[in-house]
Write a protein that holds these residues in place. Structure first.
Motif, mmCIF file in Angstrom:
data_model
loop_
_atom_site.group_PDB
_atom_site.id
_atom_site.type_symbol
_atom_site.label_atom_id
_atom_site.label_comp_id
_atom_site.label_asym_id
_atom_site.label_seq_id
_atom_site.Cartn_x
_atom_site.Cartn_y
_atom_site.Cartn_z
ATOM 1 N N ASP A 67 36.275 28.812 49.779
ATOM 2 C CA ASP A 67 35.065 28.429 49.036
ATOM 3 C C ASP A 67 34.617 29.544 48.104
ATOM 4 N N GLY A 68 35.599 30.191 47.447
ATOM 5 C CA GLY A 68 35.292 31.196 46.437
ATOM 6 C C GLY A 68 35.040 32.591 46.952
ATOM 7 N N VAL A 69 35.189 32.830 48.257
ATOM 8 C CA VAL A 69 34.942 34.153 48.847
ATOM 9 C C VAL A 69 36.245 34.685 49.430
ATOM 10 N N GLN A 70 36.576 35.939 49.102
ATOM 11 C CA GLN A 70 37.826 36.525 49.581
ATOM 12 C C GLN A 70 37.762 36.775 51.083
ATOM 13 N N VAL A 71 38.732 36.187 51.812
ATOM 14 C CA VAL A 71 38.743 36.314 53.271
ATOM 15 C C VAL A 71 39.969 37.046 53.799
ATOM 16 N N ALA A 72 41.029 37.182 52.976
ATOM 17 C CA ALA A 72 42.234 37.857 53.445
ATOM 18 C C ALA A 72 43.060 38.297 52.252
ATOM 19 N N ARG A 73 43.953 39.269 52.495
ATOM 20 C CA ARG A 73 44.839 39.747 51.433
ATOM 21 C C ARG A 73 46.145 40.242 52.064
ATOM 22 N N SER A 74 47.210 40.204 51.277
ATOM 23 C CA SER A 74 48.511 40.661 51.763
ATOM 24 C C SER A 74 49.439 40.843 50.579
ATOM 25 N N ARG A 75 50.432 41.723 50.738
ATOM 26 C CA ARG A 75 51.464 41.798 49.720
ATOM 27 C C ARG A 75 52.421 40.637 49.903
ATOM 28 N N LEU A 76 53.176 40.329 48.859
ATOM 29 C CA LEU A 76 54.152 39.240 48.914
ATOM 30 C C LEU A 76 55.469 39.725 49.514
ATOM 31 N N PRO A 77 56.215 38.836 50.146
ATOM 32 C CA PRO A 77 55.845 37.462 50.510
ATOM 33 C C PRO A 77 54.749 37.461 51.563
ATOM 34 N N ALA A 78 53.940 36.393 51.583
ATOM 35 C CA ALA A 78 52.757 36.390 52.435
ATOM 36 C C ALA A 78 52.619 35.068 53.170
ATOM 37 N N THR A 79 52.025 35.157 54.355
ATOM 38 C CA THR A 79 51.636 33.978 55.124
ATOM 39 C C THR A 79 50.215 34.196 55.618
ATOM 40 N N VAL A 82 45.323 29.558 58.127
ATOM 41 C CA VAL A 82 44.192 28.815 57.582
ATOM 42 C C VAL A 82 43.946 27.587 58.443
ATOM 43 N N SER A 83 42.902 26.869 58.110
ATOM 44 C CA SER A 83 42.580 25.654 58.836
ATOM 45 C C SER A 83 43.729 24.653 58.733
ATOM 46 N N GLY A 84 44.183 24.174 59.872
ATOM 47 C CA GLY A 84 45.235 23.161 59.888
ATOM 48 C C GLY A 84 46.620 23.672 59.609
ATOM 49 N N GLY A 85 46.871 24.966 59.801
ATOM 50 C CA GLY A 85 48.222 25.483 59.585
ATOM 51 C C GLY A 85 48.245 26.851 58.943
ATOM 52 N N VAL A 86 49.168 27.048 58.016
ATOM 53 C CA VAL A 86 49.309 28.319 57.309
ATOM 54 C C VAL A 86 49.553 28.041 55.831
ATOM 55 N N VAL A 87 49.257 29.031 54.993
ATOM 56 C CA VAL A 87 49.638 29.012 53.583
ATOM 57 C C VAL A 87 50.750 30.029 53.408
ATOM 58 N N GLU A 88 51.901 29.567 52.915
ATOM 59 C CA GLU A 88 53.059 30.432 52.720
ATOM 60 C C GLU A 88 53.293 30.658 51.234
ATOM 61 N N ILE A 89 53.544 31.926 50.878
ATOM 62 C CA ILE A 89 53.802 32.301 49.487
ATOM 63 C C ILE A 89 55.087 33.111 49.458
ATOM 64 N N ALA A 90 56.051 32.649 48.683
ATOM 65 C CA ALA A 90 57.331 33.346 48.567
ATOM 66 C C ALA A 90 57.674 33.508 47.099
ATOM 67 N N GLU A 91 58.464 34.526 46.794
ATOM 68 C CA GLU A 91 58.830 34.802 45.415
ATOM 69 C C GLU A 91 60.303 35.167 45.343
ATOM 70 N N ASN A 92 60.840 35.111 44.125
ATOM 71 C CA ASN A 92 62.172 35.636 43.861
ATOM 72 C C ASN A 92 62.089 36.524 42.629
ATOM 73 N N ARG A 98 57.494 29.396 46.076
ATOM 74 C CA ARG A 98 56.817 28.564 47.071
ATOM 75 C C ARG A 98 55.383 29.012 47.245
ATOM 76 N N VAL A 99 54.442 28.078 47.114
ATOM 77 C CA VAL A 99 53.037 28.300 47.447
ATOM 78 C C VAL A 99 52.589 27.015 48.126
ATOM 79 N N ALA A 100 52.605 27.001 49.444
ATOM 80 C CA ALA A 100 52.433 25.731 50.155
ATOM 81 C C ALA A 100 51.616 25.884 51.423
ATOM 82 N N HIS A 101 50.897 24.811 51.753
ATOM 83 C CA HIS A 101 50.192 24.708 53.024
ATOM 84 C C HIS A 101 51.113 23.971 53.990
#
Length: 210
Positions: A67-79, A82-92, A98-101
């Motif tokens: 809701d517009g407020v920073q709650v977490a941070r991580s370097r990539l790749p990141a997981t 979150v509510s109802g699972g995870v958000v996964e971010i991958a790069e090449n 990949r940026v998916a819930h």
């Protein structure tokens, strides 16, 4: 099992956010930053990604906003949990792949790119001109394959010209050898085509026909 281990390792390096507000996305951010969002049942998630922002590793840094407020941070790749699972971010090497819930049952929803980002502009072009977009994807995919093959063959030729290699496997001789200048051009074209494919986040060289 490998996916579970990778996810746990990425979750372990997540750090709490600083509570700052999600900054606006400006036109001049397109080459240094991107942003994706997803509306869940009772709140909004946004992921703000800064390319090469980690000074120690050169990796991108992702920040998760609720809701517009920073709650977490991580370097990539990141997981992020979150509510109802995870958000996964991958790069090449060409961008994000990949940026998916991902829900507990494996259900996957790709986050929506902000319309001002390069990914968002590519998605908008796909919606407005689906036929042209599909053709562009085919051309880009073929360019990636062709440019990669040309560079690989020239690299193999250079390696097999070394005496110690030629004695063992022989020498590869191409019917026509391109100059260093042309190989540079081909490398740039192949990289641009690969970036175009990466902007779709579909994980394939050629999009499936609608």
């Amino acid at each position: 099992m490998l996916t579970t281990f990778r996810r746990q390792r990425q979750l372990a390096r997540v750090r709490p956010g600083d509570g700052s507000r999600l900054p606006e996305f400006r036109l001049w951010h397109v080459f240094t930053r991107t942003r994706f969002g997803l509306d869940l049942e009772d709140h909004r998630l946004d992921v703000d990604i800064r390319y090469g922002a980690d000074p120690n590793t050169g990796h991108g840094v992702a920040r998760l906003y609720r809701d517009g407020v920073q709650v977490a941070r991580s370097r990539l790749p990141a997981t992020f949990a979150v509510s109802g699972g995870v958000v996964e971010i991958a790069e090449n090497e060409h961008g994000l792949k990949r940026v998916a819930h991902v829900g507990p049952d494996g259900t996957t929803r790709t986050l929506t790119p902000h319309p001002r980002t390069l990914e968002g502009r590519r998605a908008g072009f796909d919606r407005r001109f689906p036929t042209t977009s599909h053709a562009l994807g085919i051309v880009a995919g073929l360019l990636v394959l062709a440019c990669g093959a040309i560079e690989l063959l020239h690299a193999a030729q250079a390696v097999t010209r070394r005496p110690e290699v030629a004695e063992r496997v022989g020498t590869l001789v191409l019917p026509y050898t391109l100059s260093a200048g042309w190989l540079t051009v081909i490398g740039v074209v192949g990289a641009l085509a690969a970036v175009e494919r990466a902007l779709t986040l579909r994980g394939r060289l050629v999009d499936r026909r609608r």
